[in-house]
Design a protein around this motif. Structure first.
Motif: not given
Ligand SMILES: *Cc1c(COP(=O)(O)O)cnc(C)c1O
Length: 242
Positions: A185-194
């Protein structure tokens, strides 16, 4: 390489079918399109016969951890099996950037400016642009590779702007004892905002959970190839492992 002690026979084709079925089921349960998921067969330290069995069964995307080991086996396999896509998923030393750019199709472990710079320079020199993933140390483990989660945005931006790298996604190796869900979930969140679509996380013991929480690339070794035989020594540079 000397003949190693007899490795246990492994039905790689059956294991691959089972892993693919589990991916389909995880996608169905999560309401995701299976076409979003890339299965990376992690072949580090595995006997050549098992890798050939996977290739014969149609698997084409593989992950390796060591430049030397990859150099000893993949150029020859690429000549025999068209369409191979090789991902570097191990720690990469800057002085191996040249060989890595030559050998791999994707480098998943970009985590520091010196490595980004070395890879960018080699891609330019070889005129071979590989997509890269930025490795994020989602567990904040001091001894582990990966950029800190709070430094990820700035590092991704500098990979793109300063080094001109094509950043295709993020990769993480969470602490073994922790639930992969939070890390995904953390990785996906960072990916999304980038604006990144690739999320490489999930291994043999937890890839279904990773898929549920957004993984797009799962890196599966032992569930496909069986236990890795004990590593004897690194293959010597340039030697063949056949
Ligand atoms: C070895 C390895 C894997 C595969 O692990 P298994 O538990 O064998 O599925 C995945 N990712 C990385 C980075 C690895 O080093």
């Amino acid at each position: 390489m000397a003949i190693a002690e007899q490795a246990e026979p492994v039905d790689v084709a059956a294991n691959l079918r089972a892993v693919r079925a589990r991916i389909l089921e995880a996608c169905r349960a999560a309401g995701r399109d299976p076409a979003e998921i890339t299965l990376i067969a992690v072949s580090k330290a595995q006997p050549p016969a098992r890798i050939e069995a996977a290739l014969t069964a149609g698997q084409r995307v593989f992950g390796e951890n060591y430049v030397q080991e990859a150099a000893a086996r993949w150029p020859e396999l690429r000549a025999r099996f068209p369409g191979i896509e090789l991902h570097m998923i191990g720690a990469l030393q800057t002085n191996k950037a040249r060989e890595a750019v030559r050998l791999f199709d994707v480098v998943q472990t970009v985590d520091r400016p010196k490595l980004a710079a070395a890879l960018a320079r080699e891609m330019e020199r070889q005129d071979r642009r590989l997509p890269v993933f930025v490795e994020v140390n989602t567990g904040g483990e001091p001894q582990k590779a990966g950029v800190a989660p709070e430094a990820a945005d700035a590092f991704i931006a500098s990979c793109r702007r300063e080094y001109g790298l094509e950043v295709a996604g993020l990769m993480a190796i969470p602490p073994a004892e922790e639930d992969v869900a939070l890390h995904t979930a953390l990785l996906a969140k960072i990916a999304r905002r980038n604006g990144l679509s690739g999320i490489s996380i999930g291994m043999s013991h937890d890839f279904e959970t990773a898929i549920r929480f957004g993984a797009t690339h799962v890196r599966v070794g032992t569930a496909i190839f069986g236990p890795r035989p004990p590593r004897r020594s690194q293959p010597a540079s340039g030697s063949s492992s056949s």
